[in-house]
Design a protein around this motif. Structure first.
Motif, PDB file in Angstrom:
ATOM      1  N   ARG A  87       0.711  -1.096   0.123  1.00  0.00           N
ATOM      2  CA  ARG A  87      -0.007  -0.078   0.219  1.00  0.00           C
ATOM      3  C   ARG A  87       1.000   1.335   0.002  1.00  0.00           C
ATOM      4  O   ARG A  87       0.493   2.232  -0.500  1.00  0.00           O
ATOM      5  N   ALA A  88       1.878   1.078   0.719  1.00  0.00           N
ATOM      6  CA  ALA A  88       2.977   2.375   0.544  1.00  0.00           C
ATOM      7  C   ALA A  88       3.559   2.623  -0.458  1.00  0.00           C
ATOM      8  O   ALA A  88       3.640   3.954  -1.042  1.00  0.00           O
ATOM      9  N   ILE A  89       3.903   1.613  -1.373  1.00  0.00           N
ATOM     10  CA  ILE A  89       4.497   1.648  -2.582  1.00  0.00           C
ATOM     11  C   ILE A  89       3.550   2.382  -3.506  1.00  0.00           C
ATOM     12  O   ILE A  89       3.865   3.490  -4.364  1.00  0.00           O
ATOM     13  N   ARG A  90       2.188   1.840  -3.604  1.00  0.00           N
ATOM     14  CA  ARG A  90       1.327   2.290  -4.259  1.00  0.00           C
ATOM     15  C   ARG A  90       0.919   3.871  -4.107  1.00  0.00           C
ATOM     16  O   ARG A  90       0.601   4.434  -5.072  1.00  0.00           O
ATOM     17  N   THR A  91       1.154   4.255  -2.807  1.00  0.00           N
ATOM     18  CA  THR A  91       0.893   5.765  -2.591  1.00  0.00           C
ATOM     19  C   THR A  91       1.763   6.592  -3.380  1.00  0.00           C
ATOM     20  O   THR A  91       1.524   7.547  -3.874  1.00  0.00           O
ATOM     21  N   ILE A  92       2.942   6.099  -3.447  1.00  0.00           N
ATOM     22  CA  ILE A  92       3.970   6.901  -4.260  1.00  0.00           C
ATOM     23  C   ILE A  92       3.674   7.173  -5.568  1.00  0.00           C
ATOM     24  O   ILE A  92       3.797   8.064  -6.193  1.00  0.00           O
ATOM     25  N   THR A  93       3.461   5.764  -6.292  1.00  0.00           N
ATOM     26  CA  THR A  93       3.021   5.604  -7.820  1.00  0.00           C
ATOM     27  C   THR A  93       1.763   6.609  -8.111  1.00  0.00           C
ATOM     28  O   THR A  93       1.763   7.090  -9.158  1.00  0.00           O
ATOM     29  N   GLN A  94       0.787   6.889  -7.179  1.00  0.00           N
ATOM     30  CA  GLN A  94      -0.335   7.607  -7.503  1.00  0.00           C
ATOM     31  C   GLN A  94      -0.281   9.032  -7.031  1.00  0.00           C
ATOM     32  O   GLN A  94      -1.210   9.791  -7.239  1.00  0.00           O
ATOM     33  N   ASP A  95       0.679   9.618  -6.116  1.00  0.00           N
ATOM     34  CA  ASP A  95       0.607  10.895  -5.574  1.00  0.00           C
ATOM     35  C   ASP A  95       1.517  11.591  -6.468  1.00  0.00           C
ATOM     36  O   ASP A  95       2.740  11.282  -6.727  1.00  0.00           O
ATOM     37  N   PRO A  96       0.820  12.745  -7.059  1.00  0.00           N
ATOM     38  CA  PRO A  96       1.686  13.481  -7.928  1.00  0.00           C
ATOM     39  C   PRO A  96       2.735  14.268  -7.406  1.00  0.00           C
ATOM     40  O   PRO A  96       3.605  14.987  -8.188  1.00  0.00           O
ATOM     41  N   ARG A  97       2.868  14.482  -6.103  1.00  0.00           N
ATOM     42  CA  ARG A  97       3.919  14.904  -5.388  1.00  0.00           C
ATOM     43  C   ARG A  97       5.140  14.023  -5.581  1.00  0.00           C
ATOM     44  O   ARG A  97       6.491  14.563  -5.527  1.00  0.00           O
ATOM     45  N   TYR A  98       4.983  12.938  -6.194  1.00  0.00           N
ATOM     46  CA  TYR A  98       6.134  12.237  -6.496  1.00  0.00           C
ATOM     47  C   TYR A  98       6.651  11.712  -7.849  1.00  0.00           C
ATOM     48  O   TYR A  98       5.951  10.497  -8.365  1.00  0.00           O
ATOM     49  N   PRO A  99       6.735  12.486  -8.716  1.00  0.00           N
ATOM     50  CA  PRO A  99       6.793  12.258 -10.128  1.00  0.00           C
ATOM     51  C   PRO A  99       7.805  11.231 -10.430  1.00  0.00           C
ATOM     52  O   PRO A  99       9.014  11.059  -9.919  1.00  0.00           O
ATOM     53  N   VAL A 100       7.497  10.108 -11.254  1.00  0.00           N
ATOM     54  CA  VAL A 100       8.207   9.029 -11.542  1.00  0.00           C
ATOM     55  C   VAL A 100       8.206   8.609 -12.960  1.00  0.00           C
ATOM     56  O   VAL A 100       7.193   8.918 -13.785  1.00  0.00           O
TER      57      VAL A 100
END
Length: 768
Positions: free
Chosen positions: A50-63
């Motif tokens: 769930r924590a990893i998915r938060t990074i992929t979906q949060d626009p504050r963390y561009p990847v």
């Protein structure tokens, strides 16, 4: 304890995966079967996933796309542990999505540059042996997907992507389904009807399991568990077309009524022997169908119906086999591509437009003022990225000075032209304003640096674009190499299959290395064996060679297609002909030309003219874009050959400011040379600096080039050069020259420019 099942519902966004997972779960719960609804790779029961998915979906963390693939599979590895533990305890895990989403979105949708095998190896590492017991792909037309997503409130970021992206994602799912023999359901009906179809696929999976006590006690599915059931064949339907599109009769195919209905949407003529394609089929699909021509004898419309209609978007692997496995380069000519390069220096624009077999358009220095600064306060010029800070500062300072002077002069000259115009005030309309502005731009553009940025639009076949990419990547100039890589990166997002080999070591890489190494060796040999000095032979136009010596030697070629004799026999026959008869045939072949677009036949392509030209870079950049030429080469730019001051600039008393720009340019060029930036110093030269280049054209191209470029509305500089080329050609081939009736040597360019602008305004009113 009997193991549970791992069942996945997959498909593009908006297709109804979550709805179907929940409806299927209700059936299991009604039968008192242990069921767990999950979404992979973000199992709600795993904190890390769930924590990893938060990074992929949060626009504050561009990847970037590569990072997304790695993160999703890291989360997937965590989620699958939960699924594995649950199924080992007899629980049925109904999962929304799995690794196919990564392939469909990141690889097919975003066009990730990594090889397919590389992504698969990452996925296999993450999932181990945890493959689903059943995977069902839901499919629906893109217009349905978009409509469904528009009805949602909010939604994740992929819901905001456009239809073109969704089509690529959808195509990715369908292709993977075919390759992996997965079941596909066309989900364009009510959810309950789709749920029934899903259940029909789940039933045989349950029937194959070893009977458990829990299952045998459930009367509502007892018969299902005891059935020996074969999964139904789920066909891939295209949009709303129902039924077979072709039927086989003996050894041939017949188009059904459903096929005719489908064809009426995708081709312009379903019966005749000539037809074009509508926008219902993608260019890639059309190219794939054409690729089958060499191996299939049917009408191509039958090929489309039989092989492609139900598999839209799945043609990529076919093309990959044709191009990669068989090396059929000609297939690359069937796919057209548009590419735009913004912010290209005027040094790069000529390298972009070097290829013969593509079409180009660019911003014109003849009609646009280059006097505006961007929001960062910078003029529109290219800054070489490899300059040291001290050189970079000096470069910016000197170019800013030139642009300051240009901005002042171009406005002053525009005002001068308008104040001294003979056009009556009542006729000074928008056409007059455009013509006077263009006249000022023509005269002042020589002070614009070669670093001035422009936008170039390119259209070409995949083969032409691939050649352009490799040409750019073999260049010594950093700007060229970087743009070559960017073109490859971007074109792969929309057409990856045609550009798979562009940077492979044994294909594109080897070609790039060959070109770069050859150019480098030739440069060293030229430096070793040639005098290192500037030639004093500065004739604007030199006709270095021409063929044939006698233009009447073209007559056998003119007669060839009208005879049944060999070319040698025709030539022997003509040896005894009098001059008058040969001239009669020659003039007849030229015909009665009523305008410059009436071009004589291809026999004229036998005649060739090789030119060594000396003119300013602005003239070169206009003439260089002619496509049907040979031996197009130019030398490195330098301020050493000098420049000309236009008469109009003198008349407006702007010559001091004009010449000051060239003084600044020479100073900057010298500083960059002294600092070791020999290639980059070219950016400091101006469009008005003289340079050398050569070109070979056939007589047919000479008609086109010389008649077009001497037309009165053309730039005075290239008009004069082409008039001199015409004079040189007339000296050696007077008959050909006399047929070039539309080479213009007289009209007032100011008046004809105004006439051209007025005609443009007239046409706009007609269509407005």
């Amino acid at each position: 304890m009997t193991r549970g099942k791992y069942i996945v519902i997959e498909g593009p966004e908006g297709v109804g995966k979550t709805t179907q997972v929940n409806l299927l779960a209700e059936r299991f719960r009604a039968a008192d079967l242990p069921v767990r609804v999950l979404r992979e790779p973000d199992s709600k029961s795993d904190l890390t996933a769930r924590a990893i998915r938060t990074i992929t979906q949060d626009p504050r963390y561009p990847v970037n796309t590569k990072t997304e693939v790695l993160l999703y599979n890291a989360a997937r590895s965590q989620s699958l542990e939960v699924i594995e533990n649950s199924t080992n305890q007899g629980v049925y895990c109904l999962v929304d999505r799995n690794y196919l989403t990564t392939l469909a979105v990141q690889y097919y949708g975003h066009g990730m540059a990594a090889k397919y095998e590389e992504i698969i190896s990452i996925i296999k590492f993450a999932i181990g042996d945890m493959e689903p017991d059943l995977t069902v792909i839901l499919d629906a037309p893109v217009n349905v997907l978009v409509k469904r997503m528009a009805e949602r409130r909010g939604g994740e970021r992929y819901d905001k992507l456009d239809a073109a992206f969704l089509e690529k994602v959808r195509s990715g799912y369908l292709w993977e389904a075919k390759q992996r023999n997965l079941q596909v359901i066309f989900a364009n009906e009510e959810p309950e009807k789709i749920a029934d179809k899903v259940w029909e696929l789940v039933r045989p999976v349950l029937a194959d399991r070893s009977k458990s006590s829990a299952a045998s006690e459930v009367s509502s599915i007892k018969e299902v568990l005891e059935e020996k059931f074969e999964p139904p064949v789920i066909s891939l339907k295209t949009e709303e077309i129902i039924g077979d599109l072709v039927e086989k009769v003996d050894d041939s195919y017949k188009i059904t009524e459903a096929g005719k209905k489908y064809l009426s949407e995708v081709v312009t003529n379903t019966e005749g022997n000539v037809y074009a394609f509508t926008d219902k089929l993608s260019p890639t699909t059309i190219a794939a169908a054409m690729a089958r021509l060499s191996r299939r004898a049917d009408d191509m419309r039958i090929t489309i119906l039989d092989e492609f209609a139900a598999k839209i978007g799945q043609d990529a692997k076919l093309l990959q086999r044709v191009i990669t496995a068989y090396g059929d380069d000609s297939v690359q000519q069937l796919s057209g591509n548009h590419v735009v390069v913004e912010g290209a220096s005027n040094l790069l624009t000529k390298k972009l437009e070097w290829g013969r077999l593509a079409a180009y358009l660019e911003q014109s220095t003849r009609y646009i003022y280059f006097d505006k600064k961007d929001d960062k306060g910078n003029y529109k010029y290219f800054m070489p990225p490899n300059l040291k800070p001290k050189v970079k500062d000096y470069y910016k300072q000197r170019l800013d000075q030139i642009f300051d002077i240009y901005s002042t002069m171009v406005k002053q000259l525009t005002d001068y032209i308008r104040e001294n115009s003979d056009t009556p005030k009542e006729e000074r309309d928008s056409a007059w304003l455009a013509a006077t502005k263009a006249q000022a731009c023509d005269a002042i553009r020589p002070v614009l640096p070669v670093a001035t940025k422009s936008t170039v639009g390119i259209y070409g076949s995949a083969q032409a674009i691939e050649s352009l990419i490799m040409h750019l990547q073999s260049e010594s100039l950093i700007e060229s190499r970087e743009v070559g890589q960017k073109i490859l990166d971007e074109i792969r997002k929309v057409n990856p299959v045609f550009f798979e080999r562009a940077d492979k070591p044994d294909r594109g890489g080897a070609i790039v290395a060959y070109r770069a190494n050859t150019y480098d060796k030739m440069g060293k040999l030229a430096k070793k064996y040639l005098d290192n000095g500037y030639s004093e032979d500065n004739e604007p136009v030199s006709l270095v060679s021409h063929f044939p010596r006698n233009e009447l030697d073209l007559v056998p070629h003119m007669l060839y297609e009208h005879s049944d004799m060999s070319l040698e026999d025709i030539s022997k026959t003509l040896e005894d002909w009098p001059l008058e008869r040969k001239t009669e045939v020659f003039n007849a072949y030229m015909g009665d030309r009523l305008n410059r677009r009436h071009k004589p036949g291809r026999a004229l392509e036998q005649a060739h003219y090789s030119w060594d030209l000396f003119c300013d870079y602005g003239i070169f950049r206009d003439l260089q874009r002619h496509r049907m030429v040979d031996n197009l080469q130019w030398q490195l730019l330098s301020p050493r050959y000098g420049f000309d001051v236009p008469n109009l600039v003198d008349d407006a008393l702007l010559s001091d400011s004009f010449q000051k720009c060239f003084d600044i340019s020479l100073d900057l060029y010298s500083e960059m040379q002294n600092a070791g930036y020999h290639l980059e110093a070219q950016y400091a030269t101006l469009l008005g600096h003289k340079m050398r280049w050569q070109i070979t054209i056939n007589a047919r191209e000479a008609f086109h080039m010389l008649e077009l470029r001497t037309s009165p509305q053309g730039h005075p500089g290239y008009r004069k050069l082409c008039q001199e080329m015409y004079d040189k050609l007339a000296e050696v081939h007077p008959l050909l020259a006399s047929s070039m009736k539309f080479v213009n040597q007289g009209e007032d360019p100011e008046l004809t420019r105004l006439a051209a602008e007025k005609y443009t305004q007239f046409k706009l009113k007609q269509v407005g």
